[in-house]
Write a protein that holds these residues in place. Structure first.
Motif: not given
Length: 173
Positions: A90-94, A148-160, A162-173
């Protein structure tokens, strides 16, 4: 990694603030429409401003609500297919859809920025009613919201990623 975590937390706070702050526009829209209905049907005195102002407020509300919705994963996706994959799949798809989204949002940003800049250059006013309100501040919301959508998309992309490379991202605030 600390810088990424700080960025992700900051971006989550910004998106949350935008959503919660601009959700109050609903009350302004309701008040404007109630005033119009009362003036029109009880006092037979329709306004020239209520419909157009509520339309502009609604547009502002909807475009900025997208940032909050994106943060909370509320946009439409094919969950039936998406849920067939494990978390990493799912992270790869994201990541794939996130990269495509960033390209699309970049094009939208360019277009809406020019749209707003042209409106400011001519100090555009509405020709939809006799009221003729200024519209360039409302048109400025478009590139702001897309940014703002671009910035939020970058944040979502970073989280994805991180999951792909095996690093668990911190939970969203």
């Amino acid at each position: 990694m600390a810088i990424l975590s700080q960025y992700l937390a900051f971006q989550d706070r910004v998106s949350e603030w935008v959503g919660r702050t601009f959700s109050w526009l609903c009350l302004a829209m309701i008040a404007g429409l109630c005033y119009e209905v009362t003036a029109r049907y009880l006092f037979n005195s329709p306004t020239s401003w209520a419909h157009e102002s509520t339309t502009m407020l609604y547009g502002t509300f909807c475009i900025l609500a997208g940032v909050y919705t994106h943060k909370h994963h509320g946009h439409v996706r094919s969950e039936v297919i998406y849920n067939l994959f494990p978390e990493r799949g799912r992270a790869v798809l994201d990541v794939i859809t996130g990269l495509i989204g960033l390209v699309v949002f970049s094009v939208f940003f360019y277009i809406t920025f020019n749209f707003a800049a042209d409106s400011w250059a001519i100090r555009e006013v509405s020709s939809k009613s006799t009221w003729g309100p200024v519209v360039y501040p409302f048109k400025s919301v478009l590139p702001l919201a897309v940014g703002l959508m671009i910035l939020q998309s970058i944040a979502a992309l970073i989280r994805s990623v991180m999951v792909v490379i095996g690093v668990q991202p911190e939970p969203q605030v």
